[in-house]
Design an enzyme around this catalytic site. Structure first.
Site, PDB file in Angstrom:
ATOM      1  CD  GLU A 286      38.766   2.577  29.378  1.00  0.00           C
ATOM      2  OE1 GLU A 286      38.742   1.699  28.518  1.00  0.00           O
ATOM      3  OE2 GLU A 286      39.710   3.373  29.506  1.00  0.00           O
ATOM      4  CG  HIS A 307      18.821  13.201   7.800  1.00  0.00           C
ATOM      5  ND1 HIS A 307      17.760  13.465   6.972  1.00  0.00           N
ATOM      6  CD2 HIS A 307      19.285  14.413   8.213  1.00  0.00           C
ATOM      7  CE1 HIS A 307      17.593  14.772   6.863  1.00  0.00           C
ATOM      8  NE2 HIS A 307      18.505  15.379   7.621  1.00  0.00           N
ATOM      9  CE  LYS A 421      43.596  -5.002  28.087  1.00  0.00           C
ATOM     10  NZ  LYS A 421      44.352  -4.152  28.994  1.00  0.00           N
TER      11      LYS A 421
HETATM   12  O1  PA5 Z   1      42.192   4.942  29.802  1.00  0.00           O
HETATM   13  C1  PA5 Z   1      42.891   3.947  29.815  1.00  0.00           C
HETATM   14  O2  PA5 Z   1      43.707   3.731  30.711  1.00  0.00           O
HETATM   15  C2  PA5 Z   1      42.820   2.930  28.696  1.00  0.00           C
HETATM   16  O3  PA5 Z   1      41.811   3.188  27.804  1.00  0.00           O
HETATM   17  C3  PA5 Z   1      44.147   2.873  27.949  1.00  0.00           C
HETATM   18  O4  PA5 Z   1      44.419   4.127  27.387  1.00  0.00           O
HETATM   19  C4  PA5 Z   1      44.144   1.822  26.870  1.00  0.00           C
HETATM   20  O5  PA5 Z   1      43.715   0.586  27.358  1.00  0.00           O
HETATM   21  C5  PA5 Z   1      45.555   1.648  26.296  1.00  0.00           C
HETATM   22  O6  PA5 Z   1      46.445   1.322  27.305  1.00  0.00           O
HETATM   23  P1  PA5 Z   1      48.003   1.461  27.136  1.00  0.00           P
HETATM   24  O7  PA5 Z   1      48.326   2.882  26.905  1.00  0.00           O
HETATM   25  O8  PA5 Z   1      48.587   0.947  28.420  1.00  0.00           O
HETATM   26  O9  PA5 Z   1      48.392   0.614  25.959  1.00  0.00           O
END
Ligand code: PA5
Length: 447
Positions: A286, A307, A421
């Site tokens: 990410e 494996h 989303k």
């Molecule tokens: O790293 C990030 O910001 C995201 O992966 C969030 O952790 C994830 O989308 C969850 O978001 P939130 O804590 O606002 O529900």
């Protein structure tokens, strides 16, 4: 040093000469991070968090964890992405994947999918148990988390009444007018913990996001933080990549990437590190996968995946490099014994501990993969305990930030996550998405 970074099989792409050529870039990035002048610089809270955390809130976290352990048999942690992966990784790393069978508080994770099968299963289990909930969402608006929380909230209110439920629900979110979870917690009287604004989800495991459930699991969070503090001190000291392994690892990743090695195969030698691999995948994936760039992080556990994926690693497309994580002193060991008649031909191993076999598998794999054209990096800790995990969390976070900046992206945002989303909201009929809904419906009808 709590973590050793062995680059013996890193290969020519990352030899001393190559490292010398990239060292000024790495030093400049290190300076940018510490000066807070790079992209996404309002999300640098993780950098000094191991020392600068909110001490008053930390005391409340410990009290809440004690209360949860006394009051409940089960804690359900509701959250997704950075709001659960680090926590689950920590609990499995320290208390093993079998933590729920060790006696004491059981911990389950929900809200990380929209699977009705998984949720029904957990709800049925929780019917007959005394439970507490920790709902975790920095934004306080994430659909998976909010929907699943709604379901658990109603279970708790049915079991304990509204006031009784409020006494067992803990909310971890940011203080913001946009966080519906924050508003709800205030309205309903849930104990609330705050995710600091400058700490993004995937960098938040050492905030209340991770600390409350990890402390509830009986882990000594003082020791976890101590490991992170020592790592922070160690990796702040020098901007020379030959003296700072976060810079060296980040630089090597980018050297590989520039030469077409675009996939990092991260493999742990312990099954209890499986979720750490998932956390690693999220942190790097990410943070770096944007602007049509980024190293693709894959995670595996050896020897299991030798494996399944071993064939590809050895002989598939040569776009991989490999990072292995191992522990030199396992928490337990098993001595292999001699068997009369040697029916399985394994008597040559008699007297050897199982950890010795795991080590030889590691060494053999490194050399085989290196010879097959997959450069290999090794990370080694002495023990799988809270101290070393705190160190590892900080090490990976800092490496990721440095690596993302060398790559030229903002390692602290995730604009691409919004696309699915938007479509999901439109298809679900959320008000405000009417235009997108019509366009999506038309595309679905064409299929
Ligand atoms: O790293 C990030 O910001 C995201 O992966 C969030 O952790 C994830 O989308 C969850 O978001 P939130 O804590 O606002 O529900």
């Amino acid at each position: 040093m709590a973590l050793r970074f062995d680059t013996r099989y890193a290969g020519q792409l990352a030899d001393e000469n190559a490292l010398n050529l990239i060292s000024a870039e790495a030093a400049a990035v290190h300076a940018t991070i510490h000066a807070g002048t790079g992209k996404g610089n309002d999300f640098l809270g993780w950098l000094t968090l191991p020392h600068d955390y909110d001490k008053e809130e930390y005391a409340r976290i410990k009290l809440a964890a004690e209360k949860i352990r006394k009051q409940s048999q089960v804690l359900v942690v509701i959250g997704i992405g950075g709001s659960y992966l680090g926590t689950r990784a920590a609990i499995e790393f320290i208390n093993t994947q079998e933590h729920n069978r060790l006696g004491g508080l059981e911990i389950y994770f929900a809200g990380n999918s929209l699977s009705s099968a998984a949720l029904s299963n957990l709800l049925t289990y929780c019917e007959e148990k005394d439970i507490s909930i920790n709902v975790i969402s920095k934004s306080g608006t994430t659909t998976e988390c909010s929907v699943v929380f709604r379901v658990f909230k109603s279970l708790l209110e049915r079991k304990y009444g509204k006031a009784g439920a409020a006494d067992r629900i803990y909310a971890t979110t940011e203080y913001s007018s946009h966080s519906k979870l924050y508003e709800l917690a205030q309205q309903e009287g849930y104990e609330c913990f705050l995710v600091p604004d400058p700490v993004g989800g995937r960098y938040s495991v050492l905030t209340a996001v991770g600390l409350l459930p990890i402390a509830s699991a009986g882990v000594d969070t003082d020791i976890l933080l101590h490991g992170a503090q020592d790592a922070m001190d160690e990796y702040s000291r020098s901007d020379n990549l030959f003296e700072n392994d976060t810079l060296k690892y980040a630089a090597i990743r980018n050297l590989y990437y520039r030469s077409g090695k675009k996939i990092e195969f991260f493999a742990a030698m312990e099954p209890d590190f499986t979720l750490l691999g998932e956390w690693f995948k999220q942190l790097f994936g990410e943070s770096e996968g944007k602007e049509n760039k980024g190293i693709f992080p894959a995670a595996a556990v050896f020897t299991m995946d030798l494996h399944s994926m071993g064939q590809y690693v050895q002989e598939g497309e040569r776009t991989l490099f490999e990072t292995l994580l191992t522990v030199s002193e396992p928490v337990a060991d098993i001595l292999l014994t001699d068997e009369p008649g040697d029916p399985d031909g394994l008597n040559f191993l008699a007297g050897k501990p199982l950890s010795f076999l795991n080590r030889q598998a590691l060494e053999g794999t490194r050399i085989a993969h290196y010879d097959g054209g997959v450069p290999n990096l090794l990370l080694e800790i002495d023990r799988a305990d809270a101290y070393h995990l705190g160190w590892l969390f900080y090490f990976f976070e800092k490496t990721c930030a440095v690596s993302g900046y060398i790559l030229g992206v903002n390692p602290f945002d995730q604009p691409g996550v919004e696309a699915y989303k938007k479509n999901m909201f439109a298809l679900l009929g959320k008000p405000g998405y009417e235009g997108e809904r019509a366009a999506l419906r038309a595309r679905l009808n064409q299929q």
